[in-house]
Design a protein around this motif. Structure first.
Motif, PDB file in Angstrom:
ATOM      1  N   LYS A 104     -14.249  18.614   2.091  1.00 58.74           N
ATOM      2  CA  LYS A 104     -14.575  17.801   0.924  1.00 58.74           C
ATOM      3  C   LYS A 104     -13.345  17.375   0.123  1.00 58.74           C
ATOM      4  O   LYS A 104     -13.478  16.681  -0.877  1.00 58.74           O
ATOM      5  CB  LYS A 104     -15.517  18.586   0.002  1.00 58.74           C
ATOM      6  CG  LYS A 104     -16.823  19.020   0.653  1.00 58.74           C
ATOM      7  CD  LYS A 104     -17.649  17.841   1.112  1.00 58.74           C
ATOM      8  CE  LYS A 104     -18.985  18.297   1.676  1.00 58.74           C
ATOM      9  NZ  LYS A 104     -19.786  17.156   2.208  1.00 58.74           N
ATOM     10  N   ASN A 105     -12.160  17.796   0.538  1.00 58.23           N
ATOM     11  CA  ASN A 105     -10.962  17.471  -0.240  1.00 58.23           C
ATOM     12  C   ASN A 105     -10.549  16.015  -0.008  1.00 58.23           C
ATOM     13  O   ASN A 105     -11.166  15.285   0.774  1.00 58.23           O
ATOM     14  CB  ASN A 105      -9.820  18.424   0.091  1.00 58.23           C
ATOM     15  CG  ASN A 105      -9.522  18.456   1.569  1.00 58.23           C
ATOM     16  OD1 ASN A 105     -10.423  18.501   2.400  1.00 58.23           O
ATOM     17  ND2 ASN A 105      -8.251  18.425   1.910  1.00 58.23           N
ATOM     18  N   ASN A 106      -9.482  15.603  -0.666  1.00 66.15           N
ATOM     19  CA  ASN A 106      -9.084  14.197  -0.645  1.00 66.15           C
ATOM     20  C   ASN A 106      -8.518  13.789   0.713  1.00 66.15           C
ATOM     21  O   ASN A 106      -7.927  14.599   1.429  1.00 66.15           O
ATOM     22  CB  ASN A 106      -8.043  13.946  -1.740  1.00 66.15           C
ATOM     23  CG  ASN A 106      -8.112  12.525  -2.255  1.00 66.15           C
ATOM     24  OD1 ASN A 106      -8.925  11.728  -1.818  1.00 66.15           O
ATOM     25  ND2 ASN A 106      -7.249  12.208  -3.200  1.00 66.15           N
ATOM     26  N   LYS A 107      -8.691  12.503   1.032  1.00 63.01           N
ATOM     27  CA  LYS A 107      -8.152  11.926   2.261  1.00 63.01           C
ATOM     28  C   LYS A 107      -7.549  10.577   1.930  1.00 63.01           C
ATOM     29  O   LYS A 107      -7.936   9.951   0.945  1.00 63.01           O
ATOM     30  CB  LYS A 107      -9.255  11.789   3.310  1.00 63.01           C
ATOM     31  CG  LYS A 107      -9.960  13.095   3.626  1.00 63.01           C
ATOM     32  CD  LYS A 107     -11.362  12.847   4.125  1.00 63.01           C
ATOM     33  CE  LYS A 107     -12.161  14.125   4.123  1.00 63.01           C
ATOM     34  NZ  LYS A 107     -12.634  14.476   2.754  1.00 63.01           N
ATOM     35  N   PHE A 108      -6.626  10.116   2.777  1.00 60.92           N
ATOM     36  CA  PHE A 108      -5.883   8.897   2.466  1.00 60.92           C
ATOM     37  C   PHE A 108      -5.832   7.961   3.663  1.00 60.92           C
ATOM     38  O   PHE A 108      -5.699   8.394   4.808  1.00 60.92           O
ATOM     39  CB  PHE A 108      -4.443   9.231   2.055  1.00 60.92           C
ATOM     40  CG  PHE A 108      -4.333  10.175   0.894  1.00 60.92           C
ATOM     41  CD1 PHE A 108      -4.277   9.698  -0.406  1.00 60.92           C
ATOM     42  CD2 PHE A 108      -4.292  11.545   1.096  1.00 60.92           C
ATOM     43  CE1 PHE A 108      -4.180  10.566  -1.480  1.00 60.92           C
ATOM     44  CE2 PHE A 108      -4.196  12.423   0.029  1.00 60.92           C
ATOM     45  CZ  PHE A 108      -4.139  11.930  -1.264  1.00 60.92           C
ATOM     46  N   ILE A 109      -5.920   6.667   3.386  1.00 58.57           N
ATOM     47  CA  ILE A 109      -5.726   5.600   4.365  1.00 58.57           C
ATOM     48  C   ILE A 109      -4.775   4.583   3.740  1.00 58.57           C
ATOM     49  O   ILE A 109      -4.872   4.289   2.543  1.00 58.57           O
ATOM     50  CB  ILE A 109      -7.059   4.907   4.724  1.00 58.57           C
ATOM     51  CG1 ILE A 109      -8.015   5.867   5.440  1.00 58.57           C
ATOM     52  CG2 ILE A 109      -6.816   3.655   5.555  1.00 58.57           C
ATOM     53  CD1 ILE A 109      -7.680   6.152   6.875  1.00 58.57           C
ATOM     54  N   ASN A 110      -3.874   4.047   4.538  1.00 56.61           N
ATOM     55  CA  ASN A 110      -2.944   3.036   4.041  1.00 56.61           C
ATOM     56  C   ASN A 110      -3.394   1.648   4.499  1.00 56.61           C
ATOM     57  O   ASN A 110      -3.419   1.358   5.697  1.00 56.61           O
ATOM     58  CB  ASN A 110      -1.530   3.323   4.555  1.00 56.61           C
ATOM     59  CG  ASN A 110      -0.500   2.358   3.995  1.00 56.61           C
ATOM     60  OD1 ASN A 110      -0.780   1.627   3.046  1.00 56.61           O
ATOM     61  ND2 ASN A 110       0.676   2.346   4.574  1.00 56.61           N
ATOM     62  N   LEU A 111      -3.787   0.806   3.544  1.00 57.79           N
ATOM     63  CA  LEU A 111      -4.112  -0.590   3.854  1.00 57.79           C
ATOM     64  C   LEU A 111      -2.812  -1.381   3.905  1.00 57.79           C
ATOM     65  O   LEU A 111      -2.123  -1.522   2.898  1.00 57.79           O
ATOM     66  CB  LEU A 111      -5.037  -1.178   2.783  1.00 57.79           C
ATOM     67  CG  LEU A 111      -6.349  -0.448   2.492  1.00 57.79           C
ATOM     68  CD1 LEU A 111      -7.172  -1.239   1.480  1.00 57.79           C
ATOM     69  CD2 LEU A 111      -7.142  -0.211   3.758  1.00 57.79           C
ATOM     70  N   ASN A 112      -2.481  -1.930   5.079  1.00 55.32           N
ATOM     71  CA  ASN A 112      -1.242  -2.690   5.238  1.00 55.32           C
ATOM     72  C   ASN A 112      -1.423  -4.169   4.910  1.00 55.32           C
ATOM     73  O   ASN A 112      -0.580  -4.780   4.258  1.00 55.32           O
ATOM     74  CB  ASN A 112      -0.713  -2.575   6.672  1.00 55.32           C
ATOM     75  CG  ASN A 112      -0.574  -1.147   7.139  1.00 55.32           C
ATOM     76  OD1 ASN A 112      -1.239  -0.750   8.084  1.00 55.32           O
ATOM     77  ND2 ASN A 112       0.257  -0.366   6.472  1.00 55.32           N
TER      78      ASN A 112
END
Length: 218
Positions: A125-133
């Motif tokens: 349930k912790n934070n996750k990240f995606i990089n929009l290029n």
């Protein structure tokens, strides 16, 4: 998010390490079986790999027509939250691109919400990240540099569409496995205890070394 990409990568590793360590320690402590370890590893990979686009249109479902989308893109409807005045669906992809084209048959607003993948019953349930290029709508460049989205900070795009307007969406993104490919591991029912311990040690050292490298850059 007011952090540079290296700082985001460091946050990615911290959050992933938390999930990874908990998962393997549960197995070593015999709190979960090998099958459950395999299941959790598959979940962990998916939630860090996929991007989700929540699509909302302030008209009925038959007022939207998807014209083109890639075979790797999955489109799911939201019957539980769809009401008589709005249409909702979810698009998901993990191949670093999410391109689709649709027609709005009626004049009204569309809303696209870009966010990392979530599994309802997952323990992660912790934070996750995606990089929009890159992100464009009908060749209008909207995102042209690294833009980080997370579980806590989604990216919202809204547009007022005209009758029979066609909108082409093109998105490029990167996930944690693009930056740290060795984090992607495969576990099977044939993976023995010694192999699992070796995988755990290797990945733990890999994370430690990558974090040290990133801290020195910052």
């Amino acid at each position: 998010m007011d952090l540079n990409l290296n700082q985001i990568k460091l946050q990615m590793l911290n959050e992933f390490e938390l999930n990874f360590t908990t998962m393997f320690n549960d197995y070593f402590d015999k709190n979960i079986s090998l099958n459950e370890l395999i299941n959790q590893n598959n979940q962990l990979t998916k939630i860090w790999e996929f991007i989700i686009v929540d699509f909302k249109y302030e008209k009925l479902e038959n007022s939207i027509q998807f014209l083109e989308y890639e075979k790797t893109t999955k489109i799911s409807h939201y019957p539980t939250i769809k009401n008589k005045n709005s249409f909702y669906c979810k698009l998901e992809s993990n191949n670093n691109n999410l391109n689709f084209m649709f027609k709005c048959k009626k004049k009204d607003k569309i809303t696209l919400c870009f966010k990392p993948y979530e599994l309802k019953n997952s323990k992660f349930k912790n934070n996750k990240f995606i990089n929009l290029n890159e992100f464009s709508a009908n060749k209008n460049n909207i995102i042209t540099k690294d833009t980080i989205i997370s579980k806590n900070e989604n990216y919202i795009y809204e547009k007022q569409c005209e009758n029979d307007e066609i909108l082409s969406i093109k998105l490029k993104f990167e996930n944690i496995f693009d930056y740290f490919p060795l984090l992607r591991i495969t576990l099977t029912k044939d993976t023995n205890s010694n192999e699992i311990l070796s995988i755990y040690k290797n990945i733990s050292n890999y994370i430690k070394n990558e974090k040290s490298f990133l801290k020195n850059l910052n």
